[in-house]
Design an enzyme around this catalytic site. Structure first.
Site, mmCIF file in Angstrom:
data_model
loop_
_atom_site.group_PDB
_atom_site.id
_atom_site.type_symbol
_atom_site.label_atom_id
_atom_site.label_comp_id
_atom_site.label_asym_id
_atom_site.label_seq_id
_atom_site.Cartn_x
_atom_site.Cartn_y
_atom_site.Cartn_z
ATOM 1 N N TYR A 198 0.856 -1.169 0.000
ATOM 2 C CA TYR A 198 0.000 0.000 0.000
ATOM 3 C C TYR A 198 0.899 1.229 0.000
ATOM 4 O O TYR A 198 1.779 1.368 0.834
ATOM 5 C CB TYR A 198 -0.906 0.001 1.222
ATOM 6 C CG TYR A 198 -1.713 -1.258 1.293
ATOM 7 C CD1 TYR A 198 -1.568 -2.135 2.344
ATOM 8 C CD2 TYR A 198 -2.571 -1.578 0.263
ATOM 9 C CE1 TYR A 198 -2.285 -3.305 2.377
ATOM 10 C CE2 TYR A 198 -3.288 -2.757 0.291
ATOM 11 C CZ TYR A 198 -3.139 -3.625 1.351
ATOM 12 O OH TYR A 198 -3.836 -4.786 1.370
ATOM 13 N N HIS A 253 -8.479 -1.371 0.962
ATOM 14 C CA HIS A 253 -7.904 -0.822 2.186
ATOM 15 C C HIS A 253 -8.286 0.639 2.399
ATOM 16 O O HIS A 253 -7.518 1.418 2.967
ATOM 17 C CB HIS A 253 -6.376 -0.989 2.190
ATOM 18 C CG HIS A 253 -5.834 -1.462 3.501
ATOM 19 N ND1 HIS A 253 -5.747 -0.658 4.600
ATOM 20 C CD2 HIS A 253 -5.367 -2.662 3.887
ATOM 21 C CE1 HIS A 253 -5.241 -1.329 5.599
ATOM 22 N NE2 HIS A 253 -5.002 -2.566 5.202
ATOM 23 N N HIS A 353 -10.883 -11.385 10.047
ATOM 24 C CA HIS A 353 -9.570 -10.817 9.788
ATOM 25 C C HIS A 353 -8.512 -11.712 10.444
ATOM 26 O O HIS A 353 -8.601 -11.999 11.637
ATOM 27 C CB HIS A 353 -9.524 -9.405 10.388
ATOM 28 C CG HIS A 353 -8.366 -8.572 9.960
ATOM 29 N ND1 HIS A 353 -7.646 -7.801 10.848
ATOM 30 C CD2 HIS A 353 -7.812 -8.374 8.750
ATOM 31 C CE1 HIS A 353 -6.704 -7.157 10.191
ATOM 32 N NE2 HIS A 353 -6.770 -7.476 8.926
#
Ligand code: MG
Length: 445
Positions: A198, A253, A353
């Site tokens: 990211y 995200h 998660h």
């Protein structure tokens, strides 16, 4: 009043006698009630304490150990909050431990409810993680007392193992292809695909020179357009190379504007993603209705959620397909099994998660729930390094794309405290550092 008198006074005695279930009759319930009437002392909590360790570099694991009045009987629960471990430690030592001492270890629901409201203000990540540590440890103790894996206490397995997905990534599309191929060879059928990290240069614009002086040099920069274009190319290439046999997942995200995320999901729909994760930040969940009206791509959401206020509407309005909360962040196993039950009736599947900053105890708790709930969807899972396996004997294992739990009673995972001490937390506090736009504006994850 003993338990036998209580049964009579509440009317259960009459009903039980009618059905031939009164104590003294030769059946299983009678035997159980007789055991209760023998007056065995209740199991009490004697201490609740946090154990902090970092066998895998950078990841600050917090595990709560609940000790009981029965010598040698204890439970373990995950309370890992990688960015604030010392705050969780304080919450456990200064508040949960005194609250719990002397209370009954087998009254899990009551302990959860009363500890939850003991701070009056609630649903924050620090206290939820501490509460999860307590809660999962109590389920571990219950399983050990029953001599059963925890999934059995929920009604038993719905599937022989837990289908899980692997993370494939690379600095460019060729490296990503290699990564996907490797996971396919290891038996994975579901693979999350990301190019770069990211905010990596590959997905980002270079910051303006002045912005480089803004904030700190370690912070990264990204603009949404390079990311969106790279993501579309990525799906096209991987679908082209690997065909329809493979299930593809992707995590946005939350780092682009909501309307850009809606457009991206619409464009990705033609590549038949298994799910697109976290298109919006929790503060922008009002956009899910707009997304649903325009797009049929399956949506997973929730790793930053802490509160029932965040997930209840998304599930009951059927605005998402997978609920993807971090079980310790929502307050524990007790909350997660209720959440799974709610989701079942709205055809929303679970995808807990499961990154590296969940301890093996937490991964085991995820997997036990995965095994027992009908509306299981998929599980994110990680390969533990050797040091983690030594510190946490019995940690879940992955084989042929499936996660397997250790079948020992409770979670089946232990913690070697002497070894854990060899891996102290890193010196730095573990901040989630900002990613910035080209002009320096911080992006909310
Ligand atoms: Mg994610």
């Amino acid at each position: 009043m003993n338990r036998r008198d209580m049964l009579k006074s509440t009317g259960w005695g009459t009903a039980a006698a009618f059905l031939g279930w009164m104590p003294g009759k030769n059946n299983a319930l009678a035997q159980t009630i007789d055991q209760v009437n023998k007056g065995q002392p209740p199991l009490k909590i004697t201490r609740v304490r946090p154990i902090l360790t970092a066998p895998q570099s950078r990841i600050r694991l917090v595990v709560v150990k609940v000790e009981t009045s029965e010598p040698g009987l204890y439970g373990l629960g995950c309370a890992t909050f990688n960015q604030r471990p010392l705050a969780v430690k304080t919450a456990v030592e200064e508040y949960l431990d005194p609250f719990c001492r002397g209370r009954h270890a087998d009254q899990i629901e009551d302990l959860w409810q009363t500890a939850y409201t003991s701070s009056y203000w609630r649903n924050g990540p620090v206290l939820n993680n501490a509460l999860c540590g307590l809660d999962q440890a109590l389920w571990d103790i219950l399983g050990k007392r029953a001599n059963m894996p925890v999934y059995q206490l929920l009604g038993g397995k719905c599937r022989f193992a837990v289908d899980c997905y692997a993370h494939a990534s690379g600095k460019d599309l060729s490296a990503l292809e290699d990564s996907v191929r490797k996971h396919r060879e290891n038996g994975f059928r579901h693979i999350r695909i990301q190019v770069g990290g990211y905010g990596s240069p590959h997905l980002s614009s270079k910051p303006d020179p002045e912005a480089e002086e803004f904030g700190k040099p370690v912070e990264s920069h990204m603009d949404s357009r390079p990311y969106v274009l790279a993501t579309l190319k990525m799906f096209e290439r991987i679908r082209d190379r690997f065909g329809e046999e493979i299930e593809l997942l992707h995590d946005i995200h939350e780092r682009i504007e909501p309307i850009e995320a809606i457009r991206l999901c619409k464009e990705l729909e033609r590549f038949r993603p298994f799910f697109i994760e976290d298109p919006f930040a929790p503060e922008a969940i009002g956009y899910f209705r707009m997304l649903r009206q325009q797009c049929g791509a399956p949506i997973a959401m929730g790793e930053l959620f802490n509160s029932p206020h965040e997930w209840t509407g998304l599930i009951t309005e059927r605005l998402i397909d997978f609920i993807r909360v971090h079980i310790s962040q929502i307050g524990g196993f007790t909350v997660a099994r209720k959440l799974a039950a709610l989701a079942e009736w709205f055809q929303v599947r679970t995808a807990w998660h499961g990154p590296g900053d969940v301890s093996p105890v937490g991964h085991a708790a995820n997997a036990h729930l995965d095994l027992a709930v009908h509306n299981f969807g998929i599980q994110e899972a990680v390969q533990f390094n050797e040091a983690i396996r030594e510190v946490f004997p019995g940690a879940p294992t992955i084989k042929n794309g499936y996660l397997h739990v250790n079948e020992a009673p409770g979670w089946g995972v232990d913690l070697n405290e002497d070894l854990a001490k060899k891996y102290p937390l890193p010196d730095n506090p573990g901040y989630w550092l900002p990613t910035r736009r080209r002009d320096g504006t911080a992006v909310r994850p």
